[in-house]
Design a protein around this motif. Structure first.
Motif, PDB file in Angstrom:
ATOM      1  N   VAL B  31       0.516  -0.832  -0.170  1.00  0.00           N
ATOM      2  CA  VAL B  31      -0.074  -0.136  -0.172  1.00  0.00           C
ATOM      3  C   VAL B  31       0.718   1.649   0.087  1.00  0.00           C
ATOM      4  CG1 VAL B  31      -1.951   1.390   0.598  1.00  0.00           C
ATOM      5  CG2 VAL B  31      -1.688  -1.423   1.300  1.00  0.00           C
ATOM      6  N   GLU B  32       0.861   2.298  -0.818  1.00  0.00           N
ATOM      7  CA  GLU B  32       1.356   3.278  -1.249  1.00  0.00           C
ATOM      8  C   GLU B  32       1.261   5.086  -0.357  1.00  0.00           C
ATOM      9  OE1 GLU B  32       1.763   4.264  -5.457  1.00  0.00           O
ATOM     10  OE2 GLU B  32       3.005   2.352  -5.564  1.00  0.00           O
ATOM     11  N   GLU B  33       1.704   5.847   0.525  1.00  0.00           N
ATOM     12  CA  GLU B  33       1.059   6.469   1.290  1.00  0.00           C
ATOM     13  C   GLU B  33       0.547   6.978   0.850  1.00  0.00           C
ATOM     14  OE1 GLU B  33       3.082   7.362   3.487  1.00  0.00           O
ATOM     15  OE2 GLU B  33       5.078   7.049   4.002  1.00  0.00           O
ATOM     16  N   GLY B  34      -0.662   7.356   1.595  1.00  0.00           N
ATOM     17  CA  GLY B  34      -2.069   7.873   1.000  1.00  0.00           C
ATOM     18  C   GLY B  34      -3.065   7.034   0.280  1.00  0.00           C
ATOM     19  N   GLU B  35      -2.586   6.330  -0.115  1.00  0.00           N
ATOM     20  CA  GLU B  35      -3.213   5.367  -0.833  1.00  0.00           C
ATOM     21  C   GLU B  35      -4.853   4.758  -0.864  1.00  0.00           C
ATOM     22  OE1 GLU B  35      -1.970   2.461  -4.837  1.00  0.00           O
ATOM     23  OE2 GLU B  35      -1.954   1.628  -2.634  1.00  0.00           O
ATOM     24  N   PRO B  36      -5.425   4.320  -1.595  1.00  0.00           N
ATOM     25  CA  PRO B  36      -6.921   3.476  -0.931  1.00  0.00           C
ATOM     26  C   PRO B  36      -6.903   2.570  -1.822  1.00  0.00           C
ATOM     27  CG  PRO B  36      -7.416   5.345  -2.227  1.00  0.00           C
ATOM     28  CD  PRO B  36      -5.805   5.774  -2.201  1.00  0.00           C
ATOM     29  N   VAL B  37      -6.684   1.347  -1.300  1.00  0.00           N
ATOM     30  CA  VAL B  37      -6.500   0.181  -1.594  1.00  0.00           C
ATOM     31  C   VAL B  37      -7.707  -1.301  -0.911  1.00  0.00           C
ATOM     32  CG1 VAL B  37      -5.196  -1.641  -2.018  1.00  0.00           C
ATOM     33  CG2 VAL B  37      -3.948   0.341  -2.390  1.00  0.00           C
ATOM     34  N   ALA B  38      -8.237  -1.824  -1.847  1.00  0.00           N
ATOM     35  CA  ALA B  38      -9.578  -2.867  -1.928  1.00  0.00           C
ATOM     36  C   ALA B  38      -8.545  -3.921  -1.919  1.00  0.00           C
ATOM     37  CB  ALA B  38     -10.245  -2.819  -2.460  1.00  0.00           C
ATOM     38  N   LEU B  39      -9.784  -5.124  -0.801  1.00  0.00           N
ATOM     39  CA  LEU B  39      -8.779  -6.272  -0.618  1.00  0.00           C
ATOM     40  C   LEU B  39      -9.822  -6.954  -1.188  1.00  0.00           C
ATOM     41  CD1 LEU B  39      -6.132  -8.952  -0.121  1.00  0.00           C
ATOM     42  CD2 LEU B  39      -6.529  -8.610   2.480  1.00  0.00           C
ATOM     43  N   VAL B  40      -9.945  -7.758  -1.660  1.00  0.00           N
ATOM     44  CA  VAL B  40     -10.998  -8.433  -2.105  1.00  0.00           C
ATOM     45  C   VAL B  40     -11.943  -9.554  -2.269  1.00  0.00           C
ATOM     46  CG1 VAL B  40     -13.773  -8.351  -3.550  1.00  0.00           C
ATOM     47  CG2 VAL B  40     -12.384  -6.110  -3.337  1.00  0.00           C
ATOM     48  N   GLY B  41     -13.583 -10.544  -1.550  1.00  0.00           N
ATOM     49  CA  GLY B  41     -12.726 -12.243  -1.428  1.00  0.00           C
ATOM     50  C   GLY B  41     -13.799 -12.287  -0.260  1.00  0.00           C
ATOM     51  N   GLU B  42     -14.398 -13.564  -0.721  1.00  0.00           N
ATOM     52  CA  GLU B  42     -15.469 -14.233  -0.289  1.00  0.00           C
ATOM     53  C   GLU B  42     -14.983 -14.683   1.308  1.00  0.00           C
ATOM     54  OE1 GLU B  42     -18.714 -15.902  -3.461  1.00  0.00           O
ATOM     55  OE2 GLU B  42     -16.480 -16.898  -4.287  1.00  0.00           O
ATOM     56  N   SER B  43     -16.498 -14.819   1.893  1.00  0.00           N
ATOM     57  CA  SER B  43     -15.993 -15.207   3.481  1.00  0.00           C
ATOM     58  C   SER B  43     -15.197 -16.612   3.371  1.00  0.00           C
ATOM     59  CB  SER B  43     -16.898 -15.192   4.152  1.00  0.00           C
ATOM     60  OG  SER B  43     -17.923 -16.596   3.425  1.00  0.00           O
ATOM     61  N   GLY B  44     -13.711 -16.290   4.308  1.00  0.00           N
ATOM     62  CA  GLY B  44     -13.322 -17.403   4.076  1.00  0.00           C
ATOM     63  C   GLY B  44     -12.017 -17.762   3.632  1.00  0.00           C
ATOM     64  N   CYS B  45     -11.815 -16.131   2.488  1.00  0.00           N
ATOM     65  CA  CYS B  45     -10.917 -16.333   1.762  1.00  0.00           C
ATOM     66  C   CYS B  45      -9.184 -15.970   2.604  1.00  0.00           C
ATOM     67  CB  CYS B  45     -11.075 -15.672   0.715  1.00  0.00           C
ATOM     68  SG  CYS B  45     -10.819 -13.462   0.743  1.00  0.00           S
ATOM     69  N   GLY B  46     -10.080 -15.829   3.567  1.00  0.00           N
ATOM     70  CA  GLY B  46      -9.025 -14.726   4.573  1.00  0.00           C
ATOM     71  C   GLY B  46      -8.228 -13.281   4.147  1.00  0.00           C
ATOM     72  N   LYS B  47      -9.214 -12.744   3.807  1.00  0.00           N
ATOM     73  CA  LYS B  47      -8.442 -11.917   3.415  1.00  0.00           C
ATOM     74  C   LYS B  47      -9.178 -10.372   5.280  1.00  0.00           C
ATOM     75  CE  LYS B  47     -13.869 -10.198   2.675  1.00  0.00           C
ATOM     76  NZ  LYS B  47     -14.513 -11.376   2.560  1.00  0.00           N
ATOM     77  N   THR B  48     -10.137 -11.612   6.075  1.00  0.00           N
ATOM     78  CA  THR B  48     -10.064 -10.541   7.565  1.00  0.00           C
ATOM     79  C   THR B  48      -8.457 -10.897   7.973  1.00  0.00           C
ATOM     80  OG1 THR B  48     -11.994 -10.452   7.863  1.00  0.00           O
ATOM     81  CG2 THR B  48     -10.961 -10.586   9.627  1.00  0.00           C
ATOM     82  N   MET B  49      -8.101 -12.236   8.563  1.00  0.00           N
ATOM     83  CA  MET B  49      -6.693 -12.577   8.613  1.00  0.00           C
ATOM     84  C   MET B  49      -5.405 -11.739   8.312  1.00  0.00           C
ATOM     85  SD  MET B  49      -7.662 -14.254  11.236  1.00  0.00           S
ATOM     86  CE  MET B  49      -9.122 -14.660  11.501  1.00  0.00           C
ATOM     87  N   THR B  50      -5.972 -11.448   6.946  1.00  0.00           N
ATOM     88  CA  THR B  50      -4.354 -10.502   6.500  1.00  0.00           C
ATOM     89  C   THR B  50      -4.639  -9.127   7.035  1.00  0.00           C
ATOM     90  OG1 THR B  50      -4.555 -11.676   3.974  1.00  0.00           O
ATOM     91  CG2 THR B  50      -4.104 -10.012   4.487  1.00  0.00           C
ATOM     92  N   GLY B  51      -6.156  -8.450   7.441  1.00  0.00           N
ATOM     93  CA  GLY B  51      -6.158  -7.151   7.314  1.00  0.00           C
ATOM     94  C   GLY B  51      -5.813  -7.401   9.026  1.00  0.00           C
ATOM     95  N   LEU B  52      -6.032  -8.611  10.640  1.00  0.00           N
ATOM     96  CA  LEU B  52      -5.942  -9.180  11.177  1.00  0.00           C
ATOM     97  C   LEU B  52      -3.672  -8.726  12.050  1.00  0.00           C
ATOM     98  CD1 LEU B  52      -8.882 -11.042  12.636  1.00  0.00           C
ATOM     99  CD2 LEU B  52      -7.986  -8.437  13.204  1.00  0.00           C
ATOM    100  N   ALA B  53      -3.322  -9.795  10.179  1.00  0.00           N
ATOM    101  CA  ALA B  53      -1.765  -9.915  11.075  1.00  0.00           C
ATOM    102  C   ALA B  53      -1.099  -8.677  11.046  1.00  0.00           C
ATOM    103  CB  ALA B  53      -1.580 -11.071   9.406  1.00  0.00           C
ATOM    104  N   LEU B  54      -1.262  -7.758   9.904  1.00  0.00           N
ATOM    105  CA  LEU B  54      -1.157  -6.487   9.900  1.00  0.00           C
ATOM    106  C   LEU B  54      -0.697  -5.720  10.846  1.00  0.00           C
ATOM    107  CD1 LEU B  54      -2.406  -4.785   7.088  1.00  0.00           C
ATOM    108  CD2 LEU B  54      -1.037  -5.924   6.364  1.00  0.00           C
TER     109      LEU B  54
END
Lengths: 342, 324
Positions: B31-54
């Motif tokens: 993610v670049e400075e100030g940039e809006p980025v989206a992480l997309v997927g269906e439930s269970g694809c791991g997107k929330t865990m990726t967010g929590l890992a940060l």
């Protein structure tokens, strides 16, 4: 999909007249309620055989309460619900139970609406057992047939709900609703809890079943796109009232009520090229007050409200054939067209 | 522009039936400075865990078992507990889907936001409350001074989410991770909250990682998109280009299965089957069993995420080089 029946061409399957359902609010002296909140407030509409009436509105607009009143899971305070001309609210006991076969409900939460300790076979055939229809072998045959209709295999029969994904569970819920060959099915947010790819499967399934079994739907949802896709006609609810109702094309192309327009403006199309309309009016925070101020309930949030809106509550009136709206300003040219050019 | 966040080969595993199963399986993104980025997927694809890992908040028994997370060049996975405390909130803040369960029901929202401020700065209670009121104004809560004394149950869902955003802004993070921030809200409130996040991101120069399943939200509120399926990124690139010509069959199918306002009676395109559970992923491409284009070679090895022209990348052996 079938066309909407012109009014008067045949009798409606369901007719709701001046329905009111109220919830007690707060606790006053001696534990009695301090007041009442009219979750469904003087609502009237008809559903024609073979159509899908979409019902949209935000949280707390009364759409779920309305759906539950229609299947008599809740008993309304007043009004009439005519099902094939017979008043459901006048029915009791065995007569009501027999009538109930004709109208069923599919719930939003495929996790909470199936008993986790029951096998799929018992879940799907429970309505038959309650209505003492068929013997055990006939019921098993019916269960297999029902699962097939919703696109599942008979191998699911001895399994438990937790073994299935959300989409599969919703299919089981649909099979259960179909067990008694209903004429009218209320779909209360049936796809809101599902993933996009599964959502489409369930929507297509509901459409196929409607065609094959000649079902009539009341489809309740807060997502406009889904309702726009599946409905023949659409009713928009706001704080217990229907504020606009009409054919899908008419309503989405020429919305007359400012609330309907605000709902349409809020839709985010999955295409970055479709511009978003600029937002108008104060933030959409629902009013918690049980007794609304006089005048139009939407006036505090309405971008075009005038003095008359705060004094008198607008009644539903027909501005185009089959298109009704409850807004004092809906027939003013400036109200309807200003957004189209902006 | 420089990357504020650079994630490489991230692996998050959960023990399932006695062995660690990766639910996030080698995820790369930045993610670049100030940039809006989206992480997309269906439930269970791991997107929330990726967010929590940060934020190193993966709930046990799950754990980050590999890879690297660099925030402005500093490795988050090697941080000591005190460094981590300042990383959370000051560098990266997070908001969640259910604002009601993220707030303490027995404390006023003013107290809770002030507490967040005092966790990172040495200020008096009074000063912290003043700052909280100022933040409430910034997130457009009406009558900020009076809101301080409100309890969460006195606020609507949209107002509670505004409080959460105010709390997240308290220490001026460089990156805000928003996990399904509007899924629980009504449509009209949803667009207001998203507009607020977009304007805050722009005025504060704060990067925004939007985790969502809603392609409509992505289309209008992010510049780049990462599509996840079964723990892996399957496609990435600028939003406009990916939506115009999706490269991966999964992205394409997902876009086609969304009902649109004016699509009339046309039948919705569906993706057959369901997402496989993480412990029983098929060999090769995880999407192959549901893919209309799958060939024999798709089932043999997991395809690489191959870079394409214009900053795009696609994990599919059937997509050639250049523009997909």
């Amino acid at each position: 999909m079938s066309e909407p029946r012109p009014e008067g061409s045949n009798a409606p399957l369901v007719e709701v007249r001046r329905l009111v359902h109220r919830y007690p609010v707060g606790r006053g002296w001696l534990g009695g309620p301090r007041g009442y909140l009219n979750a469904v407030d003087d609502v009237s509409f008809r559903v024609w055989k073979g159509e899908t009436l979409g019902l949209v509105g935000e949280t707390g607009s009364g759409k779920t309460t309305l759906g539950r009143c229609l299947v008599r899971l809740l008993t309304p305070a007043s009004g009439e619900i005519l099902f094939e001309g017979e008043d459901l609210l006048a029915l009791k006991g065995e007569a009501l139970r027999r009538k109930r076969r004709d109208f069923q409900i599919i719930f939003q939460d495929p996790y909470g609406s199936l008993n986790p300790r029951m096998r799929v076979e018992s879940i799907v055939t429970e309505p038959l057992a309650i209505h003492r229809m068929g013997d055990r072998r006939q019921r098993r045959l019916r269960a297999t047939n029902l699962l097939e209709q919703v696109g599942m295999e008979a191998s699911a029969l001895p399994r438990f709900p937790h073994e299935f994904s959300g989409g599969q569970r919703q299919r089981i819920g649909i099979a259960r609703a179909l067990a008694l060959n209903p004429k009218f099915v209320i779909c209360d947010e049936p796809v809101s809890a599902l993933d996009v790819s599964v959502q489409a499967q369930i929507i297509n399934l509901l459409q196929d079943l409607q065609e094959r079994l000649g079902l009539t739907y009341l489809f309740i949802a807060h997502g406009l796109q889904v309702v726009a896709h599946i409905s023949t006609r659409v009713a928009v609810m706001f704080q217990g009232r229907i504020v606009e109702m009409g054919c899908r094309e008419e309503l989405f192309q020429r919305p007359l009520h400012p609330y309907t327009r605000s709902l349409l403006d809020a839709v985010l199309d999955p295409d970055p090229g479709v511009p978003r309309p600029a937002h108008q009016g104060p933030p959409a925070e629902p009013a918690a007050a049980p007794s609304p101020a006089p005048g139009c309930r939407f006036a505090p949030r309405c971008p075009i409200a005038e003095a008359c809106c705060r004094e008198e509550e607008p009644a539903l009136r027909e501005l185009a054939p089959g298109h009704t709206v409850a807004c004092h300003l809906a027939d003013r040219p400036s109200a309807g067209d200003s957004k189209a050019e902006a | 522009m420089a990357a504020v966040l650079d994630v490489r080969d991230l692996i998050v595993s959960f023990p399932i039936e006695g062995r660690p199963v990766p639910v996030v399986n080698g995820v790369d993104f930045h993610v670049e400075e100030g940039e809006p980025v989206a992480l997309v997927g269906e439930s269970g694809c791991g997107k929330t865990m990726t967010g929590l890992a940060l934020l190193r908040l993966v709930p046990p028994p799950g754990a980050i078992t590999g890879g690297s997370i660099r925030f402005r060049g500093q490795e988050v996975l090697g941080m000591s507990e005190p460094d981590l405390c300042s990383h959370r909130g000051k560098s990266v803040a997070m908001i969640f889907q259910e604002p009601q369960s993220a707030l303490n029901p027995v404390l006023t929202v003013g107290f809770q936001v002030a507490e967040a401020i005092r966790a990172h700065e040495k200020v008096s209670r009074r000063q912290a409350l003043d700052r909280a009121a100022e933040l409430f104004g910034r997130v457009a809560l009406s009558d900020p001074q009076r809101r301080l004394a409100d309890y969460p149950h006195q606020l609507s869902g949209g107002q509670r989410q505004r409080v959460m955003i105010a709390m997240a802004l308290a220490s001026g993070p460089s990156l805000l991770v928003a996990d399904e921030p509007t899924t629980a809200l009504d449509v009209t409130v949803q667009s207001q909250i998203l507009d607020l996040l977009a304007s805050l991101s722009e005025s504060l120069g704060m990067a925004l990682l939007l985790i969502t399943h809603d392609l409509g939200v992505v289309a209008h509120f992010s510049r780049r998109i990462y599509v996840m399926y079964c723990g892996r990124i399957v496609e990435s690139g600028p939003v406009a280009a990916v939506f115009r010509s999706p490269g991966h069959p999964y992205t394409r199918a997902l876009l086609q299965s969304v009902p649109r306002l004016h699509d009339g009676d046309s039948r919705l395109r569906t993706i057959p089957g369901a997402v496989p559970p993480p412990q029983s992923l098929p060999a090769g491409c995880a999407f192959a069993p549901r893919c209309p284009l799958a060939e024999e070679r798709c089932r043999q090895a997991v395809p690489e995420l191959r870079p394409m022209a214009n900053g795009r990348a696609v994990r599919c052996v059937l997509v050639g080089g250049g523009e997909p």
